[in-house]
Design an enzyme around this catalytic site. Structure first.
Site, PDB file in Angstrom:
ATOM      1  N   SER A   7       5.343  -4.909  -2.950  1.00 54.91           N
ATOM      2  CA  SER A   7       3.800  -4.812  -3.098  1.00 54.91           C
ATOM      3  C   SER A   7       3.371  -5.937  -4.055  1.00 54.91           C
ATOM      4  O   SER A   7       3.555  -6.313  -4.808  1.00 54.91           O
ATOM      5  CB  SER A   7       3.537  -3.497  -4.123  1.00 54.91           C
ATOM      6  OG  SER A   7       2.303  -3.591  -4.767  1.00 54.91           O
ATOM      7  N   HIS A  32       3.667  -4.369   1.486  1.00 54.75           N
ATOM      8  CA  HIS A  32       2.633  -3.490   0.829  1.00 54.75           C
ATOM      9  C   HIS A  32       1.789  -4.095   0.209  1.00 54.75           C
ATOM     10  O   HIS A  32       1.605  -4.671  -0.745  1.00 54.75           O
ATOM     11  CB  HIS A  32       3.220  -2.579  -0.202  1.00 54.75           C
ATOM     12  CG  HIS A  32       2.690  -1.356  -0.480  1.00 54.75           C
ATOM     13  ND1 HIS A  32       2.576  -0.091   0.374  1.00 54.75           N
ATOM     14  CD2 HIS A  32       1.999  -1.187  -1.525  1.00 54.75           C
ATOM     15  CE1 HIS A  32       1.868   0.872  -0.316  1.00 54.75           C
ATOM     16  NE2 HIS A  32       1.384   0.045  -1.565  1.00 54.75           N
ATOM     17  N   ASP A  34      -2.182  -3.578  -1.387  1.00 54.80           N
ATOM     18  CA  ASP A  34      -2.830  -2.212  -2.295  1.00 54.80           C
ATOM     19  C   ASP A  34      -4.363  -2.782  -2.405  1.00 54.80           C
ATOM     20  O   ASP A  34      -4.748  -3.925  -2.987  1.00 54.80           O
ATOM     21  CB  ASP A  34      -2.395  -2.235  -3.838  1.00 54.80           C
ATOM     22  CG  ASP A  34      -1.067  -1.903  -3.958  1.00 54.80           C
ATOM     23  OD1 ASP A  34      -0.972  -0.435  -3.298  1.00 54.80           O
ATOM     24  OD2 ASP A  34      -0.134  -2.196  -4.465  1.00 54.80           O
ATOM     25  N   MET A  36      -8.171  -1.658  -3.559  1.00 57.52           N
ATOM     26  CA  MET A  36      -8.638  -0.872  -4.549  1.00 57.52           C
ATOM     27  C   MET A  36     -10.267  -1.214  -4.677  1.00 57.52           C
ATOM     28  O   MET A  36     -10.632  -2.243  -4.488  1.00 57.52           O
ATOM     29  CB  MET A  36      -7.899  -1.088  -5.792  1.00 57.52           C
ATOM     30  CG  MET A  36      -6.350  -0.785  -5.960  1.00 57.52           C
ATOM     31  SD  MET A  36      -5.891  -0.931  -7.437  1.00 57.52           S
ATOM     32  CE  MET A  36      -4.086  -0.855  -7.142  1.00 57.52           C
ATOM     33  N   HIS A  65      -2.389   0.039   1.881  1.00 58.94           N
ATOM     34  CA  HIS A  65      -2.630   1.280   1.209  1.00 58.94           C
ATOM     35  C   HIS A  65      -3.871   1.298   0.570  1.00 58.94           C
ATOM     36  O   HIS A  65      -4.197   0.533  -0.422  1.00 58.94           O
ATOM     37  CB  HIS A  65      -1.354   1.201  -0.011  1.00 58.94           C
ATOM     38  CG  HIS A  65      -1.644   2.402  -0.962  1.00 58.94           C
ATOM     39  ND1 HIS A  65      -0.959   2.297  -2.304  1.00 58.94           N
ATOM     40  CD2 HIS A  65      -2.293   3.542  -1.034  1.00 58.94           C
ATOM     41  CE1 HIS A  65      -1.493   3.486  -2.723  1.00 58.94           C
ATOM     42  NE2 HIS A  65      -2.096   4.182  -2.233  1.00 58.94           N
ATOM     43  N   MET A  67      -6.858   2.540  -1.381  1.00 62.72           N
ATOM     44  CA  MET A  67      -7.303   3.509  -2.563  1.00 62.72           C
ATOM     45  C   MET A  67      -8.913   3.217  -2.712  1.00 62.72           C
ATOM     46  O   MET A  67      -9.303   2.502  -3.506  1.00 62.72           O
ATOM     47  CB  MET A  67      -6.654   2.946  -3.965  1.00 62.72           C
ATOM     48  CG  MET A  67      -5.148   3.342  -3.687  1.00 62.72           C
ATOM     49  SD  MET A  67      -4.089   2.309  -4.968  1.00 62.72           S
ATOM     50  CE  MET A  67      -3.683   1.004  -3.751  1.00 62.72           C
ATOM     51  N   MET A 136       2.897   9.273  -4.200  1.00 63.67           N
ATOM     52  CA  MET A 136       2.450   8.145  -5.318  1.00 63.67           C
ATOM     53  C   MET A 136       3.300   8.799  -6.413  1.00 63.67           C
ATOM     54  O   MET A 136       3.297   9.936  -7.007  1.00 63.67           O
ATOM     55  CB  MET A 136       1.023   8.322  -5.675  1.00 63.67           C
ATOM     56  CG  MET A 136       0.095   7.575  -4.850  1.00 63.67           C
ATOM     57  SD  MET A 136       0.672   5.902  -4.547  1.00 63.67           S
ATOM     58  CE  MET A 136       0.406   5.070  -6.096  1.00 63.67           C
ATOM     59  N   GLY A 141      -3.558   2.861  -9.041  1.00 61.90           N
ATOM     60  CA  GLY A 141      -4.677   2.045  -9.635  1.00 61.90           C
ATOM     61  C   GLY A 141      -4.080   0.646 -10.464  1.00 61.90           C
ATOM     62  O   GLY A 141      -4.662  -0.513 -10.354  1.00 61.90           O
ATOM     63  N   PHE A 142      -2.724   0.744 -10.918  1.00 57.08           N
ATOM     64  CA  PHE A 142      -2.213  -0.292 -11.428  1.00 57.08           C
ATOM     65  C   PHE A 142      -0.721  -0.446 -11.222  1.00 57.08           C
ATOM     66  O   PHE A 142      -0.034   0.587 -11.176  1.00 57.08           O
ATOM     67  CB  PHE A 142      -2.633  -0.282 -13.148  1.00 57.08           C
ATOM     68  CG  PHE A 142      -3.761  -0.255 -13.416  1.00 57.08           C
ATOM     69  CD1 PHE A 142      -4.517  -1.057 -13.334  1.00 57.08           C
ATOM     70  CD2 PHE A 142      -4.306   1.198 -13.567  1.00 57.08           C
ATOM     71  CE1 PHE A 142      -5.914  -1.173 -13.757  1.00 57.08           C
ATOM     72  CE2 PHE A 142      -5.850   1.113 -14.018  1.00 57.08           C
ATOM     73  CZ  PHE A 142      -6.535  -0.022 -14.130  1.00 57.08           C
ATOM     74  N   GLY A 143      -0.154  -1.539 -11.369  1.00 58.74           N
ATOM     75  CA  GLY A 143       1.192  -1.787 -11.320  1.00 58.74           C
ATOM     76  C   GLY A 143       1.964  -1.641 -12.567  1.00 58.74           C
ATOM     77  O   GLY A 143       1.127  -1.563 -13.759  1.00 58.74           O
ATOM     78  N   ASP A 174       5.730   5.079  -3.868  1.00 57.55           N
ATOM     79  CA  ASP A 174       5.155   3.975  -4.448  1.00 57.55           C
ATOM     80  C   ASP A 174       4.612   4.170  -6.078  1.00 57.55           C
ATOM     81  O   ASP A 174       4.189   5.345  -6.142  1.00 57.55           O
ATOM     82  CB  ASP A 174       3.812   3.769  -3.779  1.00 57.55           C
ATOM     83  CG  ASP A 174       2.992   2.377  -4.141  1.00 57.55           C
ATOM     84  OD1 ASP A 174       3.521   1.705  -5.025  1.00 57.55           O
ATOM     85  OD2 ASP A 174       1.889   2.535  -3.743  1.00 57.55           O
ATOM     86  N   GLY A 176       6.562   2.517  -9.945  1.00 57.63           N
ATOM     87  CA  GLY A 176       7.621   2.824 -10.690  1.00 57.63           C
ATOM     88  C   GLY A 176       9.064   2.769 -10.060  1.00 57.63           C
ATOM     89  O   GLY A 176      10.112   3.000 -10.974  1.00 57.63           O
ATOM     90  N   GLY A 196       6.423  -3.416  -6.737  1.00 58.93           N
ATOM     91  CA  GLY A 196       5.871  -4.442  -7.426  1.00 58.93           C
ATOM     92  C   GLY A 196       6.133  -5.054  -8.362  1.00 58.93           C
ATOM     93  O   GLY A 196       6.872  -6.237  -8.111  1.00 58.93           O
ATOM     94  N   SER A 197       6.061  -4.484  -9.568  1.00 59.85           N
ATOM     95  CA  SER A 197       6.665  -5.329 -10.691  1.00 59.85           C
ATOM     96  C   SER A 197       8.012  -5.507 -10.819  1.00 59.85           C
ATOM     97  O   SER A 197       8.584  -6.497 -11.012  1.00 59.85           O
ATOM     98  CB  SER A 197       6.067  -4.794 -11.905  1.00 59.85           C
ATOM     99  OG  SER A 197       6.447  -3.418 -12.087  1.00 59.85           O
TER     100      SER A 197
HETATM  101  C1  DX5 Z   1      -0.418   1.334  -7.639  1.00 58.24           C
HETATM  102  C2  DX5 Z   1      -0.121   0.817  -6.298  1.00 58.24           C
HETATM  103  C3  DX5 Z   1       1.331   0.205  -6.173  1.00 58.24           C
HETATM  104  C4  DX5 Z   1       1.876  -0.590  -7.399  1.00 58.24           C
HETATM  105  C5  DX5 Z   1       3.053  -0.480  -7.517  1.00 58.24           C
HETATM  106  O1  DX5 Z   1      -1.726   2.065  -7.385  1.00 58.24           O
HETATM  107  O2  DX5 Z   1      -0.159   1.605  -5.264  1.00 58.24           O
HETATM  108  O3  DX5 Z   1       1.736  -0.294  -4.737  1.00 58.24           O
HETATM  109  O4  DX5 Z   1       1.826  -2.105  -6.880  1.00 58.24           O
HETATM  110  O5  DX5 Z   1       3.535  -1.020  -8.851  1.00 58.24           O
HETATM  111  P1  DX5 Z   1       4.785  -0.904  -9.517  1.00 58.24           P
HETATM  112  O6  DX5 Z   1       5.843  -1.209  -8.553  1.00 58.24           O
HETATM  113  O7  DX5 Z   1       4.972  -2.095 -10.511  1.00 58.24           O
HETATM  114  O8  DX5 Z   1       4.753   0.375  -9.980  1.00 58.24           O
HETATM  115 ZN    ZN Z   2       0.527   0.877  -3.113  1.00 59.61          ZN
END
Ligand code: DX5
Ligand code: ZN
Length: 225
Positions: A7, A32, A34, A36, A65, A67, A136, A141-143, A174, A176, A196-197
């Site tokens: 991501s 992926h 994101d 938003m 994705h 959002m 989800m 909203g956030f990584g 998606d 964590g 992502g992270s």
């Molecule tokens: C969150 C995003 C994710 C995000 C996941 O709203 O949809 O795709 O990048 O980030 P991690 O893998 O760090 O939880």
């Molecule tokens: Zn996502």
């Protein structure tokens, strides 16, 4: 077959092409993206112009994705920009069947995303139209958020329904997904693993991706998947 979907939310947007290339070398097979809108979720990210640039930077499928509210107004632009998969939120699409048809009419694979508090069973009637269902495992909203454990039950339920109904949709997860959770999500039945992270948040994206995918494949092997 398990696949890793890096991501880009956690990548360095000033070096997007390099980051994507590194994740691809590490075994990422779908990117992926994101999107938003600052309304459906409390954050703003990117739109079709960035997807268009990404399209030139990689040959991998782009999984967008969304959002966002009013997805129907933007789906054509994402298609023109080169998106391959579009995932829309159940919670943001009052006319979901129409939205899925619109995605198909623009030549893309359609998926539906469920927030943590949305039950899997709301999708029963529409599952035959879907290429994937995205569970989800954090609130969008956030990584970098913590994995919500009951997401595993939702993944298991989806895998069960898929088997019962003889369907082929894929199960994406998606939020964590990292070294400490990836084996569990694979064993529960997810095969599209967004991270992502855990890919871009530290060290080498290539090495992180390789290690995550390695752990996912071991877990899939152990579970006989
Ligand atoms: C969150 C995003 C994710 C995000 C996941 O709203 O949809 O795709 O990048 O980030 P991690 O893998 O760090 O939880
Ligand atoms: Zn996502």
């Amino acid at each position: 077959m398990v696949e890793l979907l890096p991501s880009i939310l956690s990548s360095d947007f000033a070096h997007l092409a390099d980051d994507v290339a590194a994740a691809e070398r590490g075994g990422g097979t779908v990117i992926h993206v994101d999107v938003m809108d600052g309304h459906f979720v409390p954050n703003i990210t990117l739109g079709p112009p960035v997807v268009k640039s990404l399209r030139k930077a990689t040959t991998l499928p782009l999984d967008c994705h969304l959002m966002i509210y009013n997805a129907n107004d933007y789906i054509p632009a994402f298609g023109d920009a080169g998106a391959n998969w579009i995932s829309v939120h159940y919670e943001a699409c009052p006319h979901l069947h129409r939205t899925i048809e619109l995605i198909h009419n623009h030549g893309m694979n359609a998926g539906v995303v469920l927030n943590p508090a949305t039950r899997v069973d709301v999708l029963l009637d529409i599952l035959p139209m879907l290429h994937h269902v995205l569970v989800m495992s954090v609130n969008p909203g956030f990584g970098g958020q913590k994995f919500i454990p009951f997401s595993l039950d939702k993944i298991r339920r989806l895998a069960e329904i898929r088997k019962e109904l003889g369907l082929r949709f894929r199960i994406e997860v998606d939020g964590g997904v990292a070294h400490d959770t990836i084996a569990q999500v694979v064993q529960a039945g997810a095969d599209l693993l967004v991270a992502g992270s855990a890919v871009f948040g530290f060290g080498s994206a290539e090495q992180n991706a390789r290690e995550l995918l390695g752990a996912a494949r071991v877990a899939a092997g152990e579970a006989g998947l």
